[in-house]
Write a protein that holds these residues in place. Structure first.
Motif, PDB file in Angstrom:
ATOM      1  N   ALA A 155       0.631  -1.111   0.024  1.00 59.87           N
ATOM      2  CA  ALA A 155      -0.335   0.207  -0.183  1.00 59.87           C
ATOM      3  C   ALA A 155       0.681   1.291  -0.171  1.00 59.87           C
ATOM      4  O   ALA A 155       1.989   0.959   0.231  1.00 59.87           O
ATOM      5  N   TYR A 156       0.681   2.566  -0.053  1.00 62.36           N
ATOM      6  CA  TYR A 156       0.898   3.831  -0.817  1.00 62.36           C
ATOM      7  C   TYR A 156       0.533   4.827  -0.114  1.00 62.36           C
ATOM      8  O   TYR A 156      -1.198   4.605  -0.046  1.00 62.36           O
ATOM      9  N   ILE A 157       0.680   5.677   0.293  1.00 65.66           N
ATOM     10  CA  ILE A 157      -0.233   6.833   0.370  1.00 65.66           C
ATOM     11  C   ILE A 157      -0.279   8.354  -0.281  1.00 65.66           C
ATOM     12  O   ILE A 157       0.476   7.646  -1.220  1.00 65.66           O
ATOM     13  N   ALA A 158      -1.630   8.287  -0.470  1.00 66.33           N
ATOM     14  CA  ALA A 158      -1.598   9.503  -1.309  1.00 66.33           C
ATOM     15  C   ALA A 158      -2.137  11.125  -0.227  1.00 66.33           C
ATOM     16  O   ALA A 158      -3.377  10.121   0.574  1.00 66.33           O
ATOM     17  N   TYR A 159      -2.191  11.584  -1.144  1.00 70.53           N
ATOM     18  CA  TYR A 159      -2.491  12.819  -0.482  1.00 70.53           C
ATOM     19  C   TYR A 159      -3.346  13.941  -1.414  1.00 70.53           C
ATOM     20  O   TYR A 159      -2.197  13.901  -3.147  1.00 70.53           O
ATOM     21  N   TYR A 160      -3.811  15.193  -1.395  1.00 76.59           N
ATOM     22  CA  TYR A 160      -4.165  16.153  -2.000  1.00 76.59           C
ATOM     23  C   TYR A 160      -4.633  17.503  -0.892  1.00 76.59           C
ATOM     24  O   TYR A 160      -5.517  17.360   0.186  1.00 76.59           O
ATOM     25  N   GLU A 200     -14.199  12.716  -5.678  1.00 75.94           N
ATOM     26  CA  GLU A 200     -13.764  13.459  -6.792  1.00 75.94           C
ATOM     27  C   GLU A 200     -12.180  13.470  -5.719  1.00 75.94           C
ATOM     28  O   GLU A 200     -11.025  13.425  -6.661  1.00 75.94           O
ATOM     29  N   LEU A 201     -12.134  13.851  -4.561  1.00 74.82           N
ATOM     30  CA  LEU A 201     -11.483  14.741  -3.938  1.00 74.82           C
ATOM     31  C   LEU A 201     -10.301  13.634  -3.402  1.00 74.82           C
ATOM     32  O   LEU A 201      -8.239  13.355  -3.865  1.00 74.82           O
ATOM     33  N   PHE A 202     -10.283  12.164  -3.547  1.00 70.91           N
ATOM     34  CA  PHE A 202      -9.761  11.223  -3.209  1.00 70.91           C
ATOM     35  C   PHE A 202      -8.741  10.548  -4.727  1.00 70.91           C
ATOM     36  O   PHE A 202      -8.322   9.795  -4.530  1.00 70.91           O
ATOM     37  N   THR A 208      -0.494  11.957  -7.125  1.00 65.42           N
ATOM     38  CA  THR A 208       0.341  10.973  -6.308  1.00 65.42           C
ATOM     39  C   THR A 208       1.295  10.118  -7.506  1.00 65.42           C
ATOM     40  O   THR A 208       0.936   9.543  -7.380  1.00 65.42           O
ATOM     41  N   GLU A 209       2.360  11.486  -7.371  1.00 69.10           N
ATOM     42  CA  GLU A 209       3.394  10.370  -7.836  1.00 69.10           C
ATOM     43  C   GLU A 209       4.758   9.705  -7.431  1.00 69.10           C
ATOM     44  O   GLU A 209       4.553   8.364  -8.172  1.00 69.10           O
ATOM     45  N   GLN A 210       4.890   9.898  -6.258  1.00 69.07           N
ATOM     46  CA  GLN A 210       5.954   8.795  -5.968  1.00 69.07           C
ATOM     47  C   GLN A 210       4.752   7.588  -5.408  1.00 69.07           C
ATOM     48  O   GLN A 210       4.463   8.014  -4.033  1.00 69.07           O
ATOM     49  N   LYS A 211       4.733   6.285  -5.266  1.00 68.02           N
ATOM     50  CA  LYS A 211       3.969   5.310  -4.501  1.00 68.02           C
ATOM     51  C   LYS A 211       4.682   5.398  -3.384  1.00 68.02           C
ATOM     52  O   LYS A 211       5.120   4.008  -3.121  1.00 68.02           O
TER      53      LYS A 211
END
Length: 665
Positions: free
Chosen positions: A64-69, A82-84, A91-94
């Motif tokens: 798993a990896y972190i995504a953020y906005y 839509e936000l997620f 998120t470019e780097q996983k």
């Protein structure tokens, strides 16, 4: 000898267990926001120069990896989905650990998600990035301040006020953010308050937070121009509750009729002259369990004061007002006891509308009916011939116009049957209603979700169509600085000559929240003919918010320019009403005896400074929003479990050693 050695071994083992238990909290009892225990989100530094917090986000989940906005609320009003999706796409780097910088601007929000390597959303959250939530957290002392210097600050508390002095010696506007805990296990309460600084000194009234004698430990810091200018400091208030108390207002002289409170003027020699009062609206559906809602503050003078609560009277059946005379110095004299008006039963309003409509039906030659509800009116109308239909429609429309406007408004706001009746009569009128929205307004709202009820019933004679016209108006230069992101919209009705002066039939409008407005802080201001502005509606007090459609609904009796804005001291959130769940007996509703945990529904009323004639609405909550303090997650829960496990392990080892010794014997 062996017994003595065994005793020493057992004692040593127990001491080791105690040592582990003592040391363990420093290892595990650190506060950090988490998502389902899988993702840790921790602020690590505050960049003074950039007015931004740096966050470290980590996960130990495999595959798993972190995504953020980072979402600015002035952007298009995205849905959570839509936000997620944006978080995944941008998120470019996983990675399983990332660092994110989020501006201290209240418009910026941080959304964090955990994504599986297959691209599935595992869990997510919206982080509370408000200054007060972060800096009052349990481990906030670990946050590093970088890229700038902070002012030194000191404070004292007396007469129910926090008085702060910073080393800048500057004058101007700013904010004092404070929270306090009363006693070892006392409740937390916090607030961010606008105030004026003179030579670096300012004060805020905290008397509404103090109830009983005791030691109150306050944490506080200062914000100027949106930037934190001091570290978090503490000051202690040793409060001794006095026995003296102000006399209450003579409630027998107060009028409470159809949602309007009238407080008579006081004699110039009275001890009440110039005193502040807090008038709190209470509401109930069963006349037993009462909720505490809108609080208005005003000053007592030699003039009558009139307070109109009709915007706040909606959705409940029963209402009354509790009035408290406020003390200027709680060290020497307490507030008065709270006294209460009679109960306003709003069901009488819907009954009055129903009776009026039954009368006009009789006058139109229709047989008497038990209730003039929507189903009955539709049946009568549908069974009539074409000539009679027109007569019935006109009679019912005139009946609504003949009803007292305030009574009809209350019935429409509090009774769904009345709303259905108005809608049925409006359809019978045959007058169409169309939305006329200018192009510049469409940049702020989705016109497809605009609805209006009652507009056709106000049409001028001979008119076959009415328009709901919405235009973007010029910015209001005189708007109070506490209001941000103001969007002035001219809202009126075409082919209705009384739209500005006063409608015979109140009109209910449903409109999407304008883009760029934080719904948790939304207030709707009304511009008067002389250019002055007053606050009409806030969440739960005049308008209601629908989370699914992202729309607000409010009822008006005349049209003009309405200003949609964010109020710094508004603390309501969608789905989190400002009214506290504070049940009391109908004869004696009570205010909270102790300060409450922010984020809960119980609120403490505050009051405005004495006004010349018009009461002003004051802040009424301390719930979890970007500008109010939320209670930090309590530390020690996981640590306590770990301690228990260590104790179990220690006992098990001790028992094992003892059993082994017994075997050797």
């Amino acid at each position: 000898m062996r017994k003595r050695r065994m005793k020493w071994n057992v004692l040593a083992l127990c001491m080791a267990v105690v040592l582990i238990v003592t040391m363990l909290p420093t290892q595990v009892l650190t506060k950090a926001e988490t998502i389902d225990g899988k993702v840790e989100i921790k602020p690590i530094s505050y960049d003074i120069g950039e007015n931004a917090f740096n966050y470290r986000i980590t996960t130990s989940e495999e595959n798993a990896y972190i995504a953020y906005y980072v979402y600015n609320k002035q952007e298009y009003n995205y849905t959570m989905d839509e936000l997620f999706n944006l978080a995944k796409e941008t998120t470019e780097q996983k990675n399983q650990q990332v660092e994110v910088k989020v501006s201290g601007n209240i418009l910026d929000l941080l959304y964090v998600a955990l994504i599986s390597t297959e691209g599935d959303l595992l869990c997510y959250t919206r982080c509370n990035t408000a200054f007060n939530h972060i800096l009052f957290a349990d481990d906030a002392e670990n946050i590093e301040y970088v890229n700038g210097t902070l002012d030194d600050v000191s404070a004292e508390v007396k007469n129910g006020k926090i008085i702060v002095k910073d080393s800048s010696n500057q004058s101007g506007s700013g904010r004092i953010c404070y929270t306090f805990t009363r006693g070892m296990n006392g409740d937390d309460f916090g607030k961010l308050v606008n105030c004026d600084f003179t030579d670096g000194e300012a004060q805020v009234d905290i008397s509404d937070c103090i109830s009983e004698s005791g030691e109150y430990l306050f944490k506080y810091f200062i914000v100027k121009n949106g930037v934190v200018t001091t570290k978090v400091n503490t000051v202690t208030y040793n409060y001794t509750k006095p026995t003296a108390k102000l006399d209450p207002i003579n409630i027998s002289t107060v009028k409470w009729e159809k949602g309007i409170l009238t407080i008579p003027g006081v004699d110039k020699n009275s001890q009440l002259m110039g005193k502040r009062i807090a008038a709190t609206l209470y509401k109930s559906n069963d006349n037993e369990q009462w909720l505490r809602g809108t609080c208005r503050g005003t000053g007592l003078g030699n003039y009558d004061t009139r307070v109109d609560y009709n915007e706040s009277i909606k959705d409940y059946k029963y209402y009354k007002v509790g009035i408290v005379v406020k003390s200027d110095d709680i060290d020497n004299c307490l507030d008065s006891d709270e006294v209460f008006t009679d109960i306003y039963d709003t069901t009488s309003s819907s009954e009055e509308v129903d009776n009026t409509l039954k009368d006009v039906l009789t006058q139109a030659g229709v047989d008497s009916v038990e209730k003039a509800d929507a189903d009955t009116l539709n049946r009568i109308y549908n069974e009539a011939d074409e000539t009679k239909k027109a007569e019935i429609a006109k009679a019912l429309r005139d009946g609504l116009k003949e009803t007292d406007t305030a009574t009809l408004r209350t019935a429409m706001q509090t009774n769904s049957d009345t709303r259905a009746t108005v809608e049925a009569i409006e359809k019978m009128s045959g007058i169409t209603v169309a939305n006329d929205v200018s192009e510049d307004v469409k940049a702020y709202i989705d016109t497809a979700n605009i609805k209006v009820l009652g507009a056709a019933l106000n049409a001028d004679d001979g008119v076959s169509n009415v328009g709901l016209k919405i235009t973007k108006e010029a910015d209001v230069a005189t708007l109070d600085s506490k209001y941000k992101n103001a969007i002035p919209l001219g809202i009126t009705l075409t082919n209705v000559s009384t739209a500005a002066s006063g409608l015979a039939v109140p009109v209910t409008i449903t409109i999407p929240v304008p883009r760029g407005i934080d719904i948790s802080k939304l207030v709707i201001l009304h511009m008067n003919a002389d250019g002055t502005v007053n606050e009409n509606f806030s969440n739960g007090n005049g308008y209601s918010y629908d989370l699914n459609s992202r729309t607000i609904t409010f009822t008006v009796t005349h049209f003009s320019t309405f200003i949609f804005a964010e109020a710094d001291d508004t603390s309501t959130t969608p789905g989190n009403p400002t009214t506290p769940a504070n049940p009391t007996t109908p004869e004696n509703p009570t205010t909270p005896a102790n300060p409450t945990t922010p984020g809960s529904s119980v609120t403490n009323p505050t009051t405005a400074e004495p006004a010349q004639s018009q009461a002003t609405e004051t802040d009424n909550a301390a719930s979890a929003t970007a500008e109010t303090v939320t209670s930090s997650p309590k530390t020690g829960d996981n640590g306590s479990m770990a301690v228990i496990w260590v104790l179990f392990a220690g006992c098990a080892i001790t028992a094992f050693c003892y059993a082994k010794k017994r075997v050797r014997r």
